[in-house]
Design a protein around this motif. Structure first.
Motif, mmCIF file in Angstrom:
data_model
loop_
_atom_site.group_PDB
_atom_site.id
_atom_site.type_symbol
_atom_site.label_atom_id
_atom_site.label_comp_id
_atom_site.label_asym_id
_atom_site.label_seq_id
_atom_site.Cartn_x
_atom_site.Cartn_y
_atom_site.Cartn_z
ATOM 1 N N GLY A 105 -2.510 -9.244 -7.077
ATOM 2 C CA GLY A 105 -3.457 -8.275 -6.557
ATOM 3 C C GLY A 105 -3.293 -6.829 -6.956
ATOM 4 O O GLY A 105 -4.090 -5.986 -6.541
ATOM 5 N N GLN A 106 -2.322 -6.487 -7.789
ATOM 6 C CA GLN A 106 -2.093 -5.080 -8.109
ATOM 7 C C GLN A 106 -3.293 -4.419 -8.775
ATOM 8 O O GLN A 106 -3.519 -3.216 -8.617
ATOM 9 C CB GLN A 106 -0.859 -4.932 -9.003
ATOM 10 C CG GLN A 106 -0.405 -3.494 -9.181
ATOM 11 C CD GLN A 106 0.820 -3.382 -10.086
ATOM 12 O OE1 GLN A 106 0.822 -3.891 -11.203
ATOM 13 N NE2 GLN A 106 1.865 -2.748 -9.584
ATOM 14 N N ALA A 107 -4.094 -5.204 -9.490
ATOM 15 C CA ALA A 107 -5.238 -4.633 -10.210
ATOM 16 C C ALA A 107 -6.520 -4.594 -9.381
ATOM 17 O O ALA A 107 -7.562 -4.157 -9.885
ATOM 18 C CB ALA A 107 -5.486 -5.429 -11.500
ATOM 19 N N LEU A 108 -6.469 -5.015 -8.128
ATOM 20 C CA LEU A 108 -7.668 -4.961 -7.297
ATOM 21 C C LEU A 108 -8.075 -3.500 -7.077
ATOM 22 O O LEU A 108 -7.234 -2.663 -6.733
ATOM 23 C CB LEU A 108 -7.414 -5.639 -5.948
ATOM 24 C CG LEU A 108 -7.185 -7.148 -5.992
ATOM 25 C CD1 LEU A 108 -6.836 -7.666 -4.599
ATOM 26 C CD2 LEU A 108 -8.405 -7.865 -6.533
ATOM 27 N N PRO A 109 -9.320 -3.166 -7.268
ATOM 28 C CA PRO A 109 -9.761 -1.764 -7.170
ATOM 29 C C PRO A 109 -9.464 -1.155 -5.802
ATOM 30 O O PRO A 109 -9.792 -1.730 -4.765
ATOM 31 C CB PRO A 109 -11.278 -1.862 -7.404
ATOM 32 C CG PRO A 109 -11.465 -3.138 -8.146
ATOM 33 C CD PRO A 109 -10.427 -4.078 -7.624
ATOM 34 N N GLY A 110 -8.803 -0.001 -5.835
ATOM 35 C CA GLY A 110 -8.597 0.779 -4.619
ATOM 36 C C GLY A 110 -7.447 0.334 -3.740
ATOM 37 O O GLY A 110 -6.741 1.158 -3.175
ATOM 38 N N VAL A 111 -7.246 -0.973 -3.615
ATOM 39 C CA VAL A 111 -6.252 -1.484 -2.656
ATOM 40 C C VAL A 111 -5.149 -2.284 -3.347
ATOM 41 O O VAL A 111 -4.347 -2.942 -2.686
ATOM 42 C CB VAL A 111 -6.937 -2.368 -1.589
ATOM 43 C CG1 VAL A 111 -7.893 -1.546 -0.739
ATOM 44 C CG2 VAL A 111 -7.666 -3.548 -2.247
ATOM 45 N N GLY A 112 -5.110 -2.225 -4.664
ATOM 46 C CA GLY A 112 -4.222 -3.093 -5.420
ATOM 47 C C GLY A 112 -2.761 -3.018 -5.036
ATOM 48 O O GLY A 112 -2.106 -4.044 -4.799
ATOM 49 N N ASP A 113 -2.214 -1.809 -4.959
ATOM 50 C CA ASP A 113 -0.784 -1.675 -4.666
ATOM 51 C C ASP A 113 -0.458 -2.188 -3.264
ATOM 52 O O ASP A 113 0.563 -2.842 -3.044
ATOM 53 C CB ASP A 113 -0.351 -0.211 -4.799
ATOM 54 C CG ASP A 113 -0.340 0.250 -6.251
ATOM 55 O OD1 ASP A 113 -0.154 -0.603 -7.135
ATOM 56 O OD2 ASP A 113 -0.512 1.455 -6.494
ATOM 57 N N ASN A 119 1.479 -9.177 -0.460
ATOM 58 C CA ASN A 119 1.641 -10.522 -1.005
ATOM 59 C C ASN A 119 3.074 -10.772 -1.481
ATOM 60 O O ASN A 119 3.606 -11.875 -1.317
ATOM 61 C CB ASN A 119 0.651 -10.745 -2.145
ATOM 62 C CG ASN A 119 -0.755 -10.997 -1.649
ATOM 63 O OD1 ASN A 119 -0.953 -11.432 -0.518
ATOM 64 N ND2 ASN A 119 -1.744 -10.728 -2.488
ATOM 65 N N ALA A 120 3.681 -9.751 -2.066
ATOM 66 C CA ALA A 120 5.074 -9.896 -2.486
ATOM 67 C C ALA A 120 5.981 -10.136 -1.284
ATOM 68 O O ALA A 120 6.949 -10.911 -1.360
ATOM 69 C CB ALA A 120 5.525 -8.652 -3.253
ATOM 70 N N ARG A 121 5.682 -9.499 -0.167
ATOM 71 C CA ARG A 121 6.462 -9.735 1.056
ATOM 72 C C ARG A 121 6.372 -11.201 1.501
ATOM 73 O O ARG A 121 7.371 -11.791 1.924
ATOM 74 C CB ARG A 121 5.975 -8.824 2.184
ATOM 75 C CG ARG A 121 6.334 -7.360 2.032
ATOM 76 C CD ARG A 121 5.896 -6.589 3.273
ATOM 77 N NE ARG A 121 6.113 -5.167 3.111
ATOM 78 C CZ ARG A 121 7.297 -4.567 3.265
ATOM 79 N NH1 ARG A 121 8.351 -5.289 3.592
ATOM 80 N NH2 ARG A 121 7.404 -3.263 3.108
ATOM 81 N N ILE A 122 5.172 -11.762 1.414
ATOM 82 C CA ILE A 122 5.002 -13.162 1.796
ATOM 83 C C ILE A 122 5.870 -14.061 0.915
ATOM 84 O O ILE A 122 6.554 -14.979 1.401
ATOM 85 C CB ILE A 122 3.516 -13.567 1.681
ATOM 86 C CG1 ILE A 122 2.677 -12.809 2.709
ATOM 87 C CG2 ILE A 122 3.352 -15.080 1.864
ATOM 88 C CD1 ILE A 122 1.176 -12.975 2.517
ATOM 89 N N ARG A 146 4.404 2.084 -10.681
ATOM 90 C CA ARG A 146 3.862 1.382 -9.506
ATOM 91 C C ARG A 146 4.701 0.165 -9.156
ATOM 92 O O ARG A 146 4.927 -0.139 -7.970
ATOM 93 C CB ARG A 146 2.413 0.990 -9.775
ATOM 94 C CG ARG A 146 1.480 2.194 -9.922
ATOM 95 C CD ARG A 146 0.174 1.786 -10.562
ATOM 96 N NE ARG A 146 -0.564 0.824 -9.747
ATOM 97 C CZ ARG A 146 -1.549 0.071 -10.226
ATOM 98 N NH1 ARG A 146 -1.897 0.158 -11.507
ATOM 99 N NH2 ARG A 146 -2.175 -0.768 -9.434
ATOM 100 N N THR A 147 5.182 -0.535 -10.168
ATOM 101 C CA THR A 147 6.030 -1.703 -9.912
ATOM 102 C C THR A 147 7.353 -1.291 -9.290
ATOM 103 O O THR A 147 7.834 -1.928 -8.338
ATOM 104 C CB THR A 147 6.275 -2.477 -11.219
ATOM 105 O OG1 THR A 147 5.014 -2.925 -11.743
ATOM 106 C CG2 THR A 147 7.177 -3.680 -10.993
ATOM 107 N N LEU A 148 7.947 -0.224 -9.777
ATOM 108 C CA LEU A 148 9.214 0.251 -9.210
ATOM 109 C C LEU A 148 9.011 0.767 -7.781
ATOM 110 O O LEU A 148 9.911 0.635 -6.934
ATOM 111 C CB LEU A 148 9.811 1.341 -10.095
ATOM 112 C CG LEU A 148 10.319 0.860 -11.461
ATOM 113 C CD1 LEU A 148 10.799 2.042 -12.296
ATOM 114 C CD2 LEU A 148 11.439 -0.173 -11.306
ATOM 115 N N ALA A 149 7.835 1.316 -7.494
ATOM 116 C CA ALA A 149 7.553 1.768 -6.128
ATOM 117 C C ALA A 149 7.475 0.573 -5.177
ATOM 118 O O ALA A 149 8.005 0.614 -4.052
ATOM 119 C CB ALA A 149 6.255 2.566 -6.099
#
Length: 311
Positions: A105-113, A119-122, A146-149
């Motif tokens: 989902g990182q590339a989803l517009p506006g809410v990706g991060d 999802n990563a938490r799940i 963004r990945t490191l964040a």
């Protein structure tokens, strides 16, 4: 970098070539050399075989550039299913999972991060319940910060989460220094994306030199380095540096891709080294395969022969 690298990577975007590749028997043989299958069952069976050989595994459910919430949710569900099955089969002690944030989902517009973090938490929770860990794969340079964040946020609750750094980026030696702390797991690879010269080294020798500099930082640090390379010279250098820095076996590991140098994987394991094999699986194998061809252009001979022989 080899002259063929950029054209091969451009092919990774071609849906037409993908359709042809997936229907050719010889090419299909190339696919199965690198990807054991498309299902959870195929991935788990491949993992069981590796464990029987004294190896460890990290599994990647292939999928990138996800732009729909439903697709991201399906990828998360696939990882949860995989982790449940690894736990049921008693394989979780020897197998973890690798996750691309773009697939969840990182590339989803506006809410990706935000979506990718949730999802990563799940997935991290499912991994912990199974008795294993997650490593966040690194992608092209535009997503590095963004990945490191996301990694920093995840490690607050899941400090065992692993990171990946790519030696061909100019910034990576500094990133290694920032991540070489106790409890930190860092996979160091050379990098497999087509990056511009202002952010990445372009010549093989410069990438190799960067890799060695980064190795020195990680092996001298307090974290757990994961040395991802098939290069015999880099393996020998890593062994020498591990000895220089007083690294006992088990305080670092080697990582190689599924289907590449399997005899060397087994040789290192037989010598007492920890060796983890990167096992990709799933329907979205095409981009992964093309990056592997870009890294090893000699395989292009078989690929082109398959295309020409199609009647």
């Amino acid at each position: 970098m080899p002259l063929l690298r950029q054209p091969i990577l451009l092919l990774a975007r071609s849906s037409g070539v993908k359709k042809v590749v997936s229907t050719l028997p010889v090419t299909s043989g190339i696919v199965t050399s690198y990807v054991p299958g498309e299902t959870t069952a195929a991935a788990v069976e491949a993992t069981a075989g590796l464990v029987d050989d004294g190896l460890h595994a990290t599994l990647d459910f292939l999928g990138e550039d996800t732009v729909e919430q439903a697709q991201a949710d399906a990828t998360v569900a696939a990882y949860v299913e995989l982790l449940r099955e690894l736990g049921r089969r008693g394989l979780a002690r020897n197998a973890e999972v690798s996750v691309k944030l773009s697939a969840i989902g990182q590339a989803l517009p506006g809410v990706g991060d935000k979506v990718a973090l949730e999802n990563a938490r799940i997935i991290c929770r499912a991994a912990r319940n199974a008795g294993t860990t997650v490593t966040l794969d690194m992608e092209d340079h535009t997503t590095t910060d963004r990945t490191l964040a996301v990694l920093r946020d995840l490690r607050k609750d899941f400090p065992e989460t692993g990171a990946v750094l790519q030696a061909y980026l100019h910034r990576t030696e500094a990133d290694c220094r920032a991540l070489a702390y106790e409890g930190s797991r860092v996979r160091l690879c050379k990098g497999a994306y087509n990056e511009p010269e202002d952010v990445a080294f372009q010549d093989d020798i410069d990438v190799d030199r960067s890799y060695v500099r980064c190795l020195k930082v990680l092996l001298a640090g307090d974290g757990y380095p994961m040395i991802a390379t098939h290069d015999p010279r880099m393996i020998a250098i890593a062994a020498s540096l591990a000895s220089r820095f007083g690294r006992a076996r088990g305080t670092y590991e080697y990582q190689m891709l599924y289907g590449i140098r399997p005899e060397e994987q087994r040789r290192l394991a037989a010598a007492g080294e920890t060796v983890r094999v990167y096992v990709p699986y799933g329907h979205e194998w095409y981009g992964y395969l093309m990056r592997r061809l870009a890294e090893r252009p000699q395989n292009l001979t078989f690929f082109l022969r398959s295309l020409v022989s199609k009647k």
